[in-house]
Design a protein around this motif. Structure first.
Motif, PDB file in Angstrom:
ATOM      1  N   ASP A  43      -6.660  -1.532  -5.820  1.00 30.68           N
ATOM      2  CA  ASP A  43      -7.445  -0.334  -5.538  1.00 30.68           C
ATOM      3  C   ASP A  43      -6.550   0.878  -5.753  1.00 30.68           C
ATOM      4  O   ASP A  43      -5.559   1.026  -5.059  1.00 30.68           O
ATOM      5  CB  ASP A  43      -7.967  -0.380  -4.088  1.00 30.68           C
ATOM      6  CG  ASP A  43      -8.809   0.827  -3.691  1.00 30.68           C
ATOM      7  OD1 ASP A  43      -9.342   0.827  -2.556  1.00 30.68           O
ATOM      8  OD2 ASP A  43      -8.945   1.785  -4.485  1.00 30.68           O
TER       9      ASP A  43
ATOM     10  N   TYR B 232       0.785   5.432   0.790  1.00 26.74           N
ATOM     11  CA  TYR B 232       0.053   6.540   1.396  1.00 26.74           C
ATOM     12  C   TYR B 232       0.894   7.801   1.238  1.00 26.74           C
ATOM     13  O   TYR B 232       2.120   7.746   1.179  1.00 26.74           O
ATOM     14  CB  TYR B 232      -0.171   6.291   2.898  1.00 26.74           C
ATOM     15  CG  TYR B 232      -1.085   5.125   3.212  1.00 26.74           C
ATOM     16  CD1 TYR B 232      -0.602   3.823   3.225  1.00 26.74           C
ATOM     17  CD2 TYR B 232      -2.431   5.332   3.515  1.00 26.74           C
ATOM     18  CE1 TYR B 232      -1.432   2.753   3.510  1.00 26.74           C
ATOM     19  CE2 TYR B 232      -3.271   4.268   3.819  1.00 26.74           C
ATOM     20  CZ  TYR B 232      -2.757   2.975   3.803  1.00 26.74           C
ATOM     21  OH  TYR B 232      -3.587   1.917   4.093  1.00 26.74           O
TER      22      TYR B 232
ATOM     23  N   LEU C  80      -2.561  11.363   6.797  1.00 30.86           N
ATOM     24  CA  LEU C  80      -2.176  10.344   5.825  1.00 30.86           C
ATOM     25  C   LEU C  80      -3.347  10.030   4.914  1.00 30.86           C
ATOM     26  O   LEU C  80      -4.464   9.818   5.373  1.00 30.86           O
ATOM     27  CB  LEU C  80      -1.769   9.071   6.559  1.00 30.86           C
ATOM     28  CG  LEU C  80      -0.443   9.161   7.295  1.00 30.86           C
ATOM     29  CD1 LEU C  80      -0.540   8.496   8.638  1.00 30.86           C
ATOM     30  CD2 LEU C  80       0.649   8.532   6.455  1.00 30.86           C
TER      31      LEU C  80
ATOM     32  N   TYR D 189       0.862  -1.187   0.000  1.00 30.29           N
ATOM     33  CA  TYR D 189       0.000   0.000   0.000  1.00 30.29           C
ATOM     34  C   TYR D 189       0.893   1.230   0.000  1.00 30.29           C
ATOM     35  O   TYR D 189       1.940   1.246   0.646  1.00 30.29           O
ATOM     36  CB  TYR D 189      -0.869   0.045   1.267  1.00 30.29           C
ATOM     37  CG  TYR D 189      -1.474  -1.291   1.650  1.00 30.29           C
ATOM     38  CD1 TYR D 189      -0.717  -2.246   2.318  1.00 30.29           C
ATOM     39  CD2 TYR D 189      -2.792  -1.602   1.343  1.00 30.29           C
ATOM     40  CE1 TYR D 189      -1.254  -3.483   2.668  1.00 30.29           C
ATOM     41  CE2 TYR D 189      -3.338  -2.826   1.697  1.00 30.29           C
ATOM     42  CZ  TYR D 189      -2.556  -3.760   2.356  1.00 30.29           C
ATOM     43  OH  TYR D 189      -3.092  -4.981   2.691  1.00 30.29           O
TER      44      TYR D 189
ATOM     45  N   PHE E 179      -4.604   7.489   1.734  1.00 30.50           N
ATOM     46  CA  PHE E 179      -4.380   6.295   0.926  1.00 30.50           C
ATOM     47  C   PHE E 179      -4.238   6.666  -0.538  1.00 30.50           C
ATOM     48  O   PHE E 179      -4.960   7.533  -1.049  1.00 30.50           O
ATOM     49  CB  PHE E 179      -5.555   5.342   1.115  1.00 30.50           C
ATOM     50  CG  PHE E 179      -5.615   4.215   0.123  1.00 30.50           C
ATOM     51  CD1 PHE E 179      -6.470   4.281  -0.969  1.00 30.50           C
ATOM     52  CD2 PHE E 179      -4.817   3.095   0.278  1.00 30.50           C
ATOM     53  CE1 PHE E 179      -6.539   3.254  -1.890  1.00 30.50           C
ATOM     54  CE2 PHE E 179      -4.875   2.062  -0.632  1.00 30.50           C
ATOM     55  CZ  PHE E 179      -5.739   2.138  -1.720  1.00 30.50           C
TER      56      PHE E 179
ATOM     57  N   SER F  45      -7.968   4.025  -5.957  1.00 31.23           N
ATOM     58  CA  SER F  45      -8.943   5.105  -5.817  1.00 31.23           C
ATOM     59  C   SER F  45      -8.345   6.389  -5.262  1.00 31.23           C
ATOM     60  O   SER F  45      -8.921   7.454  -5.436  1.00 31.23           O
ATOM     61  CB  SER F  45     -10.104   4.651  -4.924  1.00 31.23           C
ATOM     62  OG  SER F  45      -9.628   4.262  -3.645  1.00 31.23           O
TER      63      SER F  45
ATOM     64  N   TYR G 259      -3.344   0.329  -3.610  1.00 32.97           N
ATOM     65  CA  TYR G 259      -3.153  -0.980  -2.989  1.00 32.97           C
ATOM     66  C   TYR G 259      -2.828  -1.962  -4.097  1.00 32.97           C
ATOM     67  O   TYR G 259      -3.564  -2.068  -5.082  1.00 32.97           O
ATOM     68  CB  TYR G 259      -4.417  -1.360  -2.236  1.00 32.97           C
ATOM     69  CG  TYR G 259      -4.598  -2.814  -1.836  1.00 32.97           C
ATOM     70  CD1 TYR G 259      -5.883  -3.365  -1.823  1.00 32.97           C
ATOM     71  CD2 TYR G 259      -3.537  -3.616  -1.441  1.00 32.97           C
ATOM     72  CE1 TYR G 259      -6.100  -4.685  -1.441  1.00 32.97           C
ATOM     73  CE2 TYR G 259      -3.734  -4.933  -1.060  1.00 32.97           C
ATOM     74  CZ  TYR G 259      -5.027  -5.464  -1.064  1.00 32.97           C
ATOM     75  OH  TYR G 259      -5.236  -6.770  -0.689  1.00 32.97           O
TER      76      TYR G 259
ATOM     77  N   GLN H 126       1.495  11.820   2.798  1.00 35.64           N
ATOM     78  CA  GLN H 126       1.219  12.768   3.877  1.00 35.64           C
ATOM     79  C   GLN H 126       1.783  14.113   3.463  1.00 35.64           C
ATOM     80  O   GLN H 126       3.006  14.329   3.475  1.00 35.64           O
ATOM     81  CB  GLN H 126       1.842  12.301   5.196  1.00 35.64           C
ATOM     82  CG  GLN H 126       1.424  13.128   6.392  1.00 35.64           C
ATOM     83  CD  GLN H 126       1.799  12.452   7.709  1.00 35.64           C
ATOM     84  OE1 GLN H 126       2.819  11.781   7.807  1.00 35.64           O
ATOM     85  NE2 GLN H 126       0.977  12.629   8.737  1.00 35.64           N
TER      86      GLN H 126
END
Lengths: 112, 113
Positions: free
Chosen positions: B56, B35, B43, B33, B45, B58, B48, B37
């Protein structure tokens, strides 16, 4: 995933228990409660998770109310190194995605 | 067991250049995954991936960003034609199949000048 509400900040004296609350009043029956923390500038760290029973590990305890609408993370003997932002996250396990949705968390400041 | 490794830890790019961020998951972990920041923000997403598959995406910006996790080697997050707004800390996490705790790396701090 359900939304969570946490206080923006809390103080705790070193050596005392830190009790961090989280409200998740819209949680669904198949959603778990996860706790992560982020010490300044570091990657988030997994702490603990649970569904409805209370859980304990070497880092912390997780107390989930019977109606599951809220929970409390307990650090039994806080140290200065526990100063961090603590995130409460609820999500379904085994869903189509494993993504974590982080809110604003609680900044826990452990005071000497 | 070594943790999630990310490199480089710090990356400076000029506007318009490409940034490549690498993530080696923990041994035995096949899920990765990413992420992001942004400064003074939470954080978020991004994507994935499992081996050779995007599950994913998205949270990925529609343009300039791409991610891959090949059969062999690390996962790569690629940002083309970077802009100042891409300056952020990018964290990678991994998990094994069947478990849902994610273990995070130390992050790559991207600065676009």
């Amino acid at each position: 995933d359900a939304k969570t509400t946490q206080p923006p900040s809390m103080d705790c004296a070193e050596g005392r228990a830190a009790n961090l609350p989280c409200n998740h009043s819209t949680i669904s029956g198949n959603e778990y409660v996860y706790w992560y923390r982020q010490i300044h500038s570091q990657g988030p760290q997994y702490i603990i998770h649970g569904l409805k029973n209370n859980e304990t590990n070497e880092m912390a305890s997780l107390i989930i109310t019977e109606d599951r609408k809220s929970s409390t993370l307990i650090l039994p003997h806080a140290t200065l190194r526990d100063t961090a932002v603590y995130y409460c996250i609820v999500r379904v396990e085994g869903g189509a995605t494993n993504k974590l949705i982080f809110g604003t968390g609680t900044l826990l400041a452990v005071q000497p | 067991n070594a943790g999630v490794m990310q490199n480089p830890r710090h990356l400076v790019r000029r506007r318009g250049q490409e940034a490549r961020l690498r993530c080696s998951p923990m041994k035995g972990h096949s899920h990765v995954y990413w992420y992001r920041q942004l400064p003074e923000e939470g954080l978020k997403f991004m994507v994935y991936l499992q081996k050779e598959n995007i599950i994913d995406e998205s949270g990925m910006p529609k343009e300039r960003f791409s991610a891959e996790f090949p059969k062999e080697g690390p996962s790569i997050l690629r940002i083309q034609q970077v802009v100042r707004g891409d300056s952020a800390a990018y964290f990678c996490a991994s998990s094994p199949p069947g478990l849902y705790e994610q273990y995070f790396g130390p992050g790559t701090r991207l600065t676009v000048t």
